[in-house]
Scaffold this motif. Sequence first.
Motif, PDB file in Angstrom:
ATOM      1  N   VAL A  47      18.172  43.478 -39.162  1.00 12.17           N
ATOM      2  CA  VAL A  47      17.146  43.970 -38.178  1.00 12.17           C
ATOM      3  C   VAL A  47      16.344  42.893 -37.553  1.00 12.17           C
ATOM      4  O   VAL A  47      16.350  43.055 -36.189  1.00 12.17           O
ATOM      5  CB  VAL A  47      16.341  45.048 -38.674  1.00 12.17           C
ATOM      6  CG1 VAL A  47      15.425  45.622 -37.721  1.00 12.17           C
ATOM      7  CG2 VAL A  47      17.176  46.426 -39.206  1.00 12.17           C
ATOM      8  N   MET A  48      15.756  42.083 -37.950  1.00  6.63           N
ATOM      9  CA  MET A  48      14.932  41.085 -37.430  1.00  6.63           C
ATOM     10  C   MET A  48      15.818  40.268 -36.603  1.00  6.63           C
ATOM     11  O   MET A  48      15.216  39.883 -35.510  1.00  6.63           O
ATOM     12  CB  MET A  48      14.207  40.317 -38.768  1.00  6.63           C
ATOM     13  CG  MET A  48      13.061  41.031 -39.314  1.00  6.63           C
ATOM     14  SD  MET A  48      12.145  39.869 -40.298  1.00  6.63           S
ATOM     15  CE  MET A  48      13.382  39.850 -41.878  1.00  6.63           C
ATOM     16  N   ALA A  49      16.950  39.978 -36.907  1.00  5.21           N
ATOM     17  CA  ALA A  49      17.824  39.014 -36.165  1.00  5.21           C
ATOM     18  C   ALA A  49      18.279  40.052 -34.736  1.00  5.21           C
ATOM     19  O   ALA A  49      18.042  39.238 -33.586  1.00  5.21           O
ATOM     20  CB  ALA A  49      19.120  38.790 -36.554  1.00  5.21           C
ATOM     21  N   GLY A  50      18.332  41.328 -34.854  1.00  7.58           N
ATOM     22  CA  GLY A  50      18.699  42.102 -33.704  1.00  7.58           C
ATOM     23  C   GLY A  50      17.200  42.127 -32.732  1.00  7.58           C
ATOM     24  O   GLY A  50      17.465  41.836 -31.525  1.00  7.58           O
ATOM     25  N   LEU A  51      16.079  42.256 -33.491  1.00  7.50           N
ATOM     26  CA  LEU A  51      14.880  42.476 -32.814  1.00  7.50           C
ATOM     27  C   LEU A  51      14.567  40.945 -32.047  1.00  7.50           C
ATOM     28  O   LEU A  51      14.107  40.944 -30.842  1.00  7.50           O
ATOM     29  CB  LEU A  51      13.883  42.514 -33.635  1.00  7.50           C
ATOM     30  CG  LEU A  51      13.798  44.021 -34.226  1.00  7.50           C
ATOM     31  CD1 LEU A  51      12.455  44.190 -35.282  1.00  7.50           C
ATOM     32  CD2 LEU A  51      13.550  45.062 -32.845  1.00  7.50           C
TER      33      LEU A  51
END
Length: 219
Positions: A47-51
Amino acid sequence: MNISAKLAMFSIAAILVYLGLAILGLGGFAAFFSHPALVVIALATLVMAGLSLFTEANLSSGEREDRANRWVLPVFGVIGLLSAFIPAYTDRMDFWTFGGEGIRWVGAVLFMAGGALRIWPVFVLGKRFSGLVAIQPGHTLVTDGIYRTLRNPSYLGLLVNALGWALAFRSNVGIVLTALLLPALIARINAEEALLHSQFGAEYEAYCAKTWRLIPGIY
């Protein structure tokens, strides 16, 4: 592809390498994903990578940069790589570990909280957020929101995130590696605050007088 997009792609690649090293250290996918808390951490990492794709973070030197502080970047990189693999490996070897699944869950919660605190200021600062210690064009102070209390919330997020990672693998070595981040992190904060003081003068002094540097009520 602009610089921000390239940096976002690099960040995603680094995050995936980080996760891959942990999976390797713990002994493979089956061993890693047999722990529900680590599944949560893996999902949070993705999720952090996507954000990161939606931020305006950059590596611009801007109008003025403290180049003398660049030494902290390879230090963060080396400690990051060690932290990716060694806590997981010591978990697999049951070397200098403590606690059980409960500690893993404490780590997962801290990892997510730290990750949120790490990336939130990146969105708030927008193009003013650089991986370098630099004053950007049109740079202004942000003194509201979370910055009303903390001057360096993203760095607090980094520490909480790293500590959560160490606890998720029940790793004393991971805690030591987290502690080793502090000298470089404090040097980075010192450099940033000196540069902001030189740029904004009395305005920055007044802001510092009513805020905490890193940890509310302590520092």
